[in-house]
Motif scaffolding. Structure first.
Motif, PDB file in Angstrom:
ATOM      1  N   MET A   1     -17.187   2.072 -19.200  1.00  0.00           N
ATOM      2  CA  MET A   1     -15.930   2.008 -18.483  1.00  0.00           C
ATOM      3  C   MET A   1     -16.211   2.050 -16.968  1.00  0.00           C
ATOM      4  N   THR A   2     -15.662   1.101 -16.252  1.00  0.00           N
ATOM      5  CA  THR A   2     -15.811   1.055 -14.807  1.00  0.00           C
ATOM      6  C   THR A   2     -14.589   1.683 -14.155  1.00  0.00           C
ATOM      7  N   THR A   3     -14.837   2.616 -13.264  1.00  0.00           N
ATOM      8  CA  THR A   3     -13.750   3.248 -12.543  1.00  0.00           C
ATOM      9  C   THR A   3     -13.654   2.623 -11.169  1.00  0.00           C
ATOM     10  N   GLN A   4     -12.484   2.137 -10.842  1.00  0.00           N
ATOM     11  CA  GLN A   4     -12.266   1.484  -9.562  1.00  0.00           C
ATOM     12  C   GLN A   4     -11.555   2.449  -8.621  1.00  0.00           C
ATOM     13  N   ILE A   5     -12.020   2.502  -7.381  1.00  0.00           N
ATOM     14  CA  ILE A   5     -11.341   3.304  -6.374  1.00  0.00           C
ATOM     15  C   ILE A   5     -10.333   2.394  -5.688  1.00  0.00           C
ATOM     16  N   LYS A   6      -9.064   2.596  -6.013  1.00  0.00           N
ATOM     17  CA  LYS A   6      -7.989   1.777  -5.476  1.00  0.00           C
ATOM     18  C   LYS A   6      -7.384   2.403  -4.215  1.00  0.00           C
ATOM     19  N   TYR A   7      -7.390   3.728  -4.172  1.00  0.00           N
ATOM     20  CA  TYR A   7      -6.804   4.446  -3.047  1.00  0.00           C
ATOM     21  C   TYR A   7      -7.761   5.529  -2.568  1.00  0.00           C
TER      22      TYR A   7
ATOM     23  N   ARG B   1      -8.103  -0.784   2.958  1.00  0.00           N
ATOM     24  CA  ARG B   1      -7.576  -0.669   4.326  1.00  0.00           C
ATOM     25  C   ARG B   1      -8.043   0.610   5.003  1.00  0.00           C
ATOM     26  N   ALA B   2      -8.963   1.330   4.374  1.00  0.00           N
ATOM     27  CA  ALA B   2      -9.409   2.623   4.904  1.00  0.00           C
ATOM     28  C   ALA B   2     -10.076   2.491   6.267  1.00  0.00           C
ATOM     29  N   GLU B   3     -10.987   1.543   6.427  1.00  0.00           N
ATOM     30  CA  GLU B   3     -11.703   1.401   7.702  1.00  0.00           C
ATOM     31  C   GLU B   3     -10.746   1.060   8.842  1.00  0.00           C
ATOM     32  N   GLU B   4      -9.833   0.160   8.594  1.00  0.00           N
ATOM     33  CA  GLU B   4      -8.830  -0.224   9.594  1.00  0.00           C
ATOM     34  C   GLU B   4      -7.953   0.981   9.962  1.00  0.00           C
ATOM     35  N   THR B   5      -7.603   1.767   8.959  1.00  0.00           N
ATOM     36  CA  THR B   5      -6.782   2.954   9.193  1.00  0.00           C
ATOM     37  C   THR B   5      -7.543   3.993   9.999  1.00  0.00           C
ATOM     38  N   LEU B   6      -8.802   4.219   9.660  1.00  0.00           N
ATOM     39  CA  LEU B   6      -9.616   5.183  10.411  1.00  0.00           C
ATOM     40  C   LEU B   6      -9.760   4.760  11.872  1.00  0.00           C
ATOM     41  N   ALA B   7      -9.937   3.480  12.117  1.00  0.00           N
ATOM     42  CA  ALA B   7     -10.051   2.979  13.490  1.00  0.00           C
ATOM     43  C   ALA B   7      -8.759   3.232  14.267  1.00  0.00           C
TER      44      ALA B   7
END
Length: 108
Positions: A1-7, A82-88
């Motif tokens: 089972m592959t777990t995807q990090i969506k958020y 969108r994490a990198e854009e948000t951190l910036a």
């Protein structure tokens, strides 16, 4: 089972005076949107503690002295892509020399 990090969950520590700028920065990149709602976040008042070292350029406090001040701990969910854009966007408005921002993967 592959777990995807969506958020990811972001935890941001910031002076209360900067909450309006943070909200705007988050909205500008679409962070904090859940379904048909935007600007979704929670915050709580906390006390921050730190001691600036000789090389520091502190937003608040005195070099070599233990400092404490009220802060807000802001929490929100962000799309992982969108994490990198948000951190910036957060770093662009954050007043601290080294912002305290935690990025926590949410499985699902």
């Amino acid at each position: 089972m592959t777990t995807q990090i969506k958020y990811v969950k972001l935890e941001i520590f910031i002076p209360e005076s900067h909450l309006p700028q943070l909200r705007q920065a988050l909205r500008s990149v679409g962070a904090g949107q859940i379904g048909n709602y935007d600007s979704c976040l929670a915050y709580s008042r906390v006390t921050g503690s730190w001691r600036p070292l000789a090389e520091a350029s502190p937003y608040e406090g005195t070099i070599g002295e233990l400092c404490e001040a009220p802060e807000l701990k802001v929490e929100l969910r962000v799309d992982a892509n969108r994490a990198e854009e948000t951190l910036a966007a957060i770093r662009a408005i954050h007043p601290y020399e080294t912002p305290e921002i935690f990025v926590i993967p949410l499985l699902g």
